[in-house]
Design a protein around this motif. Sequence first.
Motif, PDB file in Angstrom:
ATOM      1  N   LEU A 187       0.817  -1.207   0.000  1.00 20.71           N
ATOM      2  CA  LEU A 187       0.000   0.000   0.000  1.00 20.71           C
ATOM      3  C   LEU A 187       0.851   1.258   0.000  1.00 20.71           C
ATOM      4  N   LEU A 188       1.963   1.241   0.705  1.00 19.60           N
ATOM      5  CA  LEU A 188       2.783   2.445   0.834  1.00 19.60           C
ATOM      6  C   LEU A 188       3.798   2.587  -0.297  1.00 19.60           C
ATOM      7  N   SER A 189       4.462   1.498  -0.648  1.00 16.40           N
ATOM      8  CA  SER A 189       5.532   1.579  -1.648  1.00 16.40           C
ATOM      9  C   SER A 189       5.119   1.071  -3.013  1.00 16.40           C
ATOM     10  N   GLY A 190       4.010   0.341  -3.090  1.00 18.09           N
ATOM     11  CA  GLY A 190       3.595  -0.254  -4.349  1.00 18.09           C
ATOM     12  C   GLY A 190       4.056  -1.681  -4.516  1.00 18.09           C
ATOM     13  N   ASN A 191       4.853  -2.205  -3.576  1.00 12.93           N
ATOM     14  CA  ASN A 191       5.390  -3.554  -3.686  1.00 12.93           C
ATOM     15  C   ASN A 191       5.502  -4.184  -2.306  1.00 12.93           C
ATOM     16  N   GLY A 192       4.921  -5.387  -2.158  1.00 10.14           N
ATOM     17  CA  GLY A 192       5.065  -6.148  -0.924  1.00 10.14           C
ATOM     18  C   GLY A 192       5.841  -7.423  -1.194  1.00 10.14           C
ATOM     19  N   TYR A 193       6.819  -7.735  -0.342  1.00  7.75           N
ATOM     20  CA  TYR A 193       7.717  -8.863  -0.592  1.00  7.75           C
ATOM     21  C   TYR A 193       7.780  -9.796   0.618  1.00  7.75           C
ATOM     22  N   ALA A 194       8.025 -11.061   0.320  1.00 11.24           N
ATOM     23  CA  ALA A 194       8.301 -12.063   1.355  1.00 11.24           C
ATOM     24  C   ALA A 194       9.168 -13.147   0.729  1.00 11.24           C
ATOM     25  N   GLU A 195      10.153 -13.606   1.490  1.00 10.62           N
ATOM     26  CA  GLU A 195      11.027 -14.691   1.011  1.00 10.62           C
ATOM     27  C   GLU A 195      10.382 -16.036   1.309  1.00 10.62           C
ATOM     28  N   ILE A 196      10.444 -16.945   0.357  1.00 10.96           N
ATOM     29  CA  ILE A 196       9.948 -18.309   0.529  1.00 10.96           C
ATOM     30  C   ILE A 196      11.139 -19.203   0.873  1.00 10.96           C
ATOM     31  N   VAL A 197      11.201 -19.621   2.124  1.00 12.01           N
ATOM     32  CA  VAL A 197      12.264 -20.531   2.562  1.00 12.01           C
ATOM     33  C   VAL A 197      11.787 -21.951   2.278  1.00 12.01           C
ATOM     34  N   ARG A 198      12.541 -22.684   1.486  1.00 10.56           N
ATOM     35  CA  ARG A 198      12.105 -24.005   1.033  1.00 10.56           C
ATOM     36  C   ARG A 198      12.956 -25.109   1.652  1.00 10.56           C
ATOM     37  N   THR A 199      12.354 -26.294   1.701  1.00 15.91           N
ATOM     38  CA  THR A 199      13.086 -27.489   2.109  1.00 15.91           C
ATOM     39  C   THR A 199      13.889 -28.011   0.925  1.00 15.91           C
ATOM     40  N   ARG A 200      14.633 -29.081   1.151  1.00 17.85           N
ATOM     41  CA  ARG A 200      15.426 -29.651   0.057  1.00 17.85           C
ATOM     42  C   ARG A 200      14.553 -30.193  -1.056  1.00 17.85           C
ATOM     43  N   SER A 201      13.359 -30.599  -0.713  1.00 20.54           N
ATOM     44  CA  SER A 201      12.451 -31.115  -1.740  1.00 20.54           C
ATOM     45  C   SER A 201      11.757 -30.002  -2.515  1.00 20.54           C
ATOM     46  N   GLY A 202      11.980 -28.758  -2.112  1.00 17.99           N
ATOM     47  CA  GLY A 202      11.381 -27.632  -2.812  1.00 17.99           C
ATOM     48  C   GLY A 202      10.084 -27.139  -2.222  1.00 17.99           C
ATOM     49  N   ARG A 203       9.602 -27.760  -1.148  1.00 19.30           N
ATOM     50  CA  ARG A 203       8.345 -27.312  -0.548  1.00 19.30           C
ATOM     51  C   ARG A 203       8.593 -26.111   0.364  1.00 19.30           C
ATOM     52  N   PRO A 204       7.639 -25.165   0.407  1.00 23.49           N
ATOM     53  CA  PRO A 204       7.792 -24.016   1.299  1.00 23.49           C
ATOM     54  C   PRO A 204       7.786 -24.445   2.761  1.00 23.49           C
ATOM     55  N   ALA A 205       8.756 -23.948   3.511  1.00 24.45           N
ATOM     56  CA  ALA A 205       8.840 -24.249   4.935  1.00 24.45           C
ATOM     57  C   ALA A 205       8.518 -23.032   5.792  1.00 24.45           C
ATOM     58  N   GLU A 206       8.901 -21.834   5.316  1.00 24.07           N
ATOM     59  CA  GLU A 206       8.641 -20.591   6.046  1.00 24.07           C
ATOM     60  C   GLU A 206       8.423 -19.465   5.044  1.00 24.07           C
ATOM     61  N   LEU A 207       7.697 -18.463   5.492  1.00 24.45           N
ATOM     62  CA  LEU A 207       7.502 -17.235   4.729  1.00 24.45           C
ATOM     63  C   LEU A 207       8.000 -16.082   5.588  1.00 24.45           C
ATOM     64  N   VAL A 208       8.986 -15.339   5.086  1.00 25.85           N
ATOM     65  CA  VAL A 208       9.627 -14.275   5.862  1.00 25.85           C
ATOM     66  C   VAL A 208       9.460 -12.961   5.114  1.00 25.85           C
ATOM     67  N   PRO A 209       8.823 -11.949   5.722  1.00 24.97           N
ATOM     68  CA  PRO A 209       8.670 -10.664   5.021  1.00 24.97           C
ATOM     69  C   PRO A 209      10.010  -9.988   4.794  1.00 24.97           C
ATOM     70  N   VAL A 210      10.116  -9.285   3.694  1.00 23.37           N
ATOM     71  CA  VAL A 210      11.336  -8.553   3.330  1.00 23.37           C
ATOM     72  C   VAL A 210      10.967  -7.094   3.143  1.00 23.37           C
ATOM     73  N   GLU A 211      11.734  -6.203   3.762  1.00 21.84           N
ATOM     74  CA  GLU A 211      11.457  -4.770   3.640  1.00 21.84           C
ATOM     75  C   GLU A 211      11.620  -4.333   2.191  1.00 21.84           C
ATOM     76  N   TRP A 212      10.649  -3.530   1.731  1.00 17.56           N
ATOM     77  CA  TRP A 212      10.648  -3.155   0.323  1.00 17.56           C
ATOM     78  C   TRP A 212      11.845  -2.292  -0.054  1.00 17.56           C
TER      79      TRP A 212
END
Length: 466
Positions: free
Chosen positions: A127-152
């Motif tokens: 809403l403020l910058s026009g872009n919202g981000y989050a890193e997808i931390v994956r396991t070795r098999s490629g499945r998402p394990a965590e979602l971590v927000p990243v400052e724009w």
Amino acid sequence: MSTDAMIVGPRLGEPSGELLTGPPEQRNIEDPTKPITAAQLAELLSGGPTASGKSVTPHTAMQIVAVLACVQVIGDSIAAMPLITYERLERGKRRAPEHPVYSLLHTRASEELSSFGLRFSVMASALLSGNGYAEIVRTRSGRPAELVPVEWERVRPFRAEGQLRYEVWTDGGNKVFLRRDILHVPGLSFNGIVGMSVIQKARQSLGAAMAADEFAGAFWRNSARPSGVFRHPGKLSEPAYLRLRESIENIYTGSLNAGRPFLLEEGMEWSSLSMPLGDAQFLETRQWDVEQIARLFKVPPHKIGHLARATNNNIEHQGLDFLQDCLLPWVVRVEQELNHKLFLPEEREHFFCEHLVTAILRADMKARAEFYWKMRMMGALNPDDIRELENLNPIGDDRGTVYVMPSNMMPLPTPEQADSLLESFAKRGLQAGQAGGQAEAGDAGGDESKGKEEETETVAGDGSES
């Protein structure tokens, strides 16, 4: 700024909505061999000048109460919607709590952050910058394990060899992520990938609102009521001038001292003037700023406490407008990004996530009850469906799985069914006609025999009397 400060231009700390190609160009602002103009520096650091003289950036804009309220109400509304992972069935869908993505979106995005916190963070950045981000931390098999927000401010999308990449600045240096490993929710955009900051695009209006806030604060800080001018019959001596100035600054200024009478000396006179805020229509200006900012974020003014034009008759409709015009576009953006990047390619046809937008209507008990009643009467929901939407357990023994509909309703027939129905109706009509004829004949015979009985009784009676 330190001598080793680097500008990765243009960094999305002040996004321009442009997608650059190639690796980022780094320029040292104190290196004369790589110059940067004053206009470029102002754009990078403050979003450019405004007519009001105020520096407007996504961070400074949050000093405006209306902006902060709009970001909070939109972010809270979307983050509060239950985000459910479903499995597609041959017809319909079912909740899939066994899928690893379910808990990430519904409960905990990571060990440190809840699903609500993650989604609010991404929405506030978008809403403020026009872009919202989050890193997808994956396991070795490629499945998402965590979602971590990243400052724009730390992210810059760019293309390398025809592929979209995300450069993220970290304490240990810059790191480049593949497209699949960054959740990216853009706002207003011309290329559909990098969003533009509505704060920057509307910085003139927001700068005026910031200037009005600053003026109001300065007025109450420096107010000497009543406002006017001093008249001296002659030349004011230096000691009298200093005493007068000190008394005004220390005794008569400020909101708590407003209205105190002046103690004048050496024949001075006080002439009161009209209040400057009335001439400037200050209150109307501030109300207009609130409406303008609400319009910028597509938020009904009553959602941020501006009730000047709100009534009991139109608030309900404004709430529906808020859902349809403001929230749903963001909901679709978020869902499409999550469905594409959180599920493996072979899973996308079978699993998906979806917001329960009806959750924000729960506060209106009457409207919710009417909705359930209509859906129940048209056969679209059964009691267990309704109880599930209300977070209640099923009735049990399959008693709540029955669908009902009014008895005077029937499906429209096909042409073949229509011909069959006409034949059936014609046959029933013929049978009814025959039965009616027989009943009339029976009634006629009964009347004739009854007449004979009455005649016999009359004859017998006459005989007895004779």
